[in-house]
Design a protein around this motif. Structure first.
Motif, PDB file in Angstrom:
ATOM      1  N   LYS A  76      -0.590  -7.776   1.512  1.00 41.61           N
ATOM      2  CA  LYS A  76      -0.950  -6.967   2.689  1.00 41.61           C
ATOM      3  C   LYS A  76      -2.420  -6.524   2.728  1.00 41.61           C
ATOM      4  N   PRO A  77      -3.024  -6.138   1.596  1.00 42.67           N
ATOM      5  CA  PRO A  77      -4.442  -5.719   1.673  1.00 42.67           C
ATOM      6  C   PRO A  77      -5.352  -6.818   2.227  1.00 42.67           C
ATOM      7  N   LYS A  78      -5.069  -8.078   1.879  1.00 42.58           N
ATOM      8  CA  LYS A  78      -5.906  -9.180   2.376  1.00 42.58           C
ATOM      9  C   LYS A  78      -5.753  -9.327   3.887  1.00 42.58           C
ATOM     10  N   ILE A  79      -4.514  -9.165   4.385  1.00 43.16           N
ATOM     11  CA  ILE A  79      -4.275  -9.249   5.835  1.00 43.16           C
ATOM     12  C   ILE A  79      -4.928  -8.063   6.541  1.00 43.16           C
ATOM     13  N   GLN A  80      -4.810  -6.863   5.951  1.00 38.58           N
ATOM     14  CA  GLN A  80      -5.435  -5.665   6.520  1.00 38.58           C
ATOM     15  C   GLN A  80      -6.949  -5.874   6.660  1.00 38.58           C
ATOM     16  N   LYS A  81      -7.558  -6.390   5.607  1.00 37.69           N
ATOM     17  CA  LYS A  81      -9.011  -6.637   5.626  1.00 37.69           C
ATOM     18  C   LYS A  81      -9.365  -7.659   6.708  1.00 37.69           C
TER      19      LYS A  81
END
Length: 365
Positions: free
Chosen positions: A87-92
């Protein structure tokens, strides 16, 4: 000349409450390698890749209007299960592309994704994954833009999809469209751009039609050093500038090779590029090695086989231990025999994937 502001849209005239799209996007294998980047995912040198056919990510994007439009909202499923660590990669990614897709906070998204190959094992899963997501988001933008008086052109759709994919993972811009794709400004390649990948515009000899790529899975585990970290280590690398110049030179050579069909020259460039990529890793500070002992065994076996048989088979490597065995379709039977007889023993659980040049992303209706 394109600039990033060309991808900032006019206000949308259409509204959609909910719906879904589904796309598949392939992985790609670089022949001239991209290693090192500037701000905003701009490559330090140009690259060219074969788009693959069988190694791909299939992503379904469901969307529904929501009340709170101040934050990004999404669920992420990988192979049917919630995947919090993605999820952090998608958020970024969403943060990077919001100015180009201003509708993103209006919807709650459910991103349901799966790969046809092992994740994070050096088969560029981030490339296919981000390309598939970008294609879905562009389908939504196209639907929202319908009443603007002009239909979004196919060229714009694919260019912007490649542009967006690049902001998620640099090499993802080469997984959107085309069999042979160039990314990065190259003086002798018309239309080439740092902002998105373009289909190689020049002549391609019959020798390279339906080229084969058998991927030997030497190590299916996660890499101990991510590509993002590796790219960053090029900033103060002692050999960086010479490497970037070499990439331009090799890409120029490939223009001629693609036209002439010279397989010996192709092999020299492609293998040299693969070994240079790993040489950059071994000579950065901190230094690291992603090849495994079996990677070297395979390389030596390929060299021996080629020397003895004169069959034009070669290898390339991505940022990982797995070996891509490249060869023309005309020698497929002999090379597969060789792989089964001599190389499978070096693969984890004897696993390999037979692939070939593909055509890019495909909408699944």
């Amino acid at each position: 000349m394109f600039s990033a502001t060309d991808f900032i849209p006019q206000p949308y005239s259409h509204s959609i409450e909910k719906g879904s799209f589904q796309w598949s996007a392939p992985s790609n294998i670089a022949l001239v390698k991209y290693w090192g980047k500037k701000e905003d995912q701009i490559p330090a040198n140009p690259s060219v890749s074969f788009t693959l056919n069988n190694c791909k990510t299939i992503t379904k994007l469901a969307f529904a209007k929501k009340q709170n439009q101040d934050v990004f909202s999404f669920d992420l499923l990988f192979e049917g299960k919630s995947k919090e660590d993605f999820k952090p990669k998608i958020q970024k990614f969403l943060e990077r592309i919001e100015s180009y897709l201003p509708f993103l906070k209006e919807y709650h998204f459910t991103i349901d994704t799966q790969n046809t190959f092992p994740h994070s094992s050096g088969i560029a899963s981030s490339a296919s994954g981000m390309a598939a997501l970008a294609m879905n988001l562009m389908s939504l933008e196209k639907a929202l833009s319908r009443n603007l008086g002009t239909e979004m052109t196919e060229d714009y759709f694919y260019q912007k999809a490649s542009f967006l994919a690049r902001l998620g993972s640099g090499s993802a811009c080469r997984s959107v469209k085309g069999k042979v794709v160039v990314w990065g400004n190259q003086e002798n390649i018309k239309g080439s751009s740092d902002l998105f990948g373009v289909e190689f515009p020049n002549a391609i000899h019959e020798n390279f039609k339906n080229y084969q790529d058998t991927i030997l899975l030497v190590d299916k585990g996660e890499k101990q050093v991510s590509s993002s970290v590796g790219h960053d280590l090029m900033h103060n690398h002692p050999f960086a500038e010479r490497r970037f110049a070499q990439a331009h030179e090799n890409l120029d050579k490939l223009i001629t090779v693609f036209e002439s069909g010279n397989l010996n020259e192709f092999i020299t460039i492609v293998e040299s590029e693969a070994l240079t990529l790993h040489a950059m890793m071994m000579t950065s500070i901190p230094y690291f090695i992603l090849m495994k002992p079996n990677t070297l065994q395979i390389i030596n076996a390929i060299w021996k086989f080629r020397n003895e048989t004169k069959i034009p088979v070669c290898f390339t490597l991505d940022a990982g231990a797995n070996v891509h065995v490249l060869y023309p379709e005309s020698v497929k039977e002999k090379v597969i025999q060789f792989i089964k007889a001599e190389l499978v023993g070096y693969c984890q659980n004897g696993q390999y994937i037979c692939d070939e040049i593909g055509r890019g992303s495909v909408e699944i209706l």
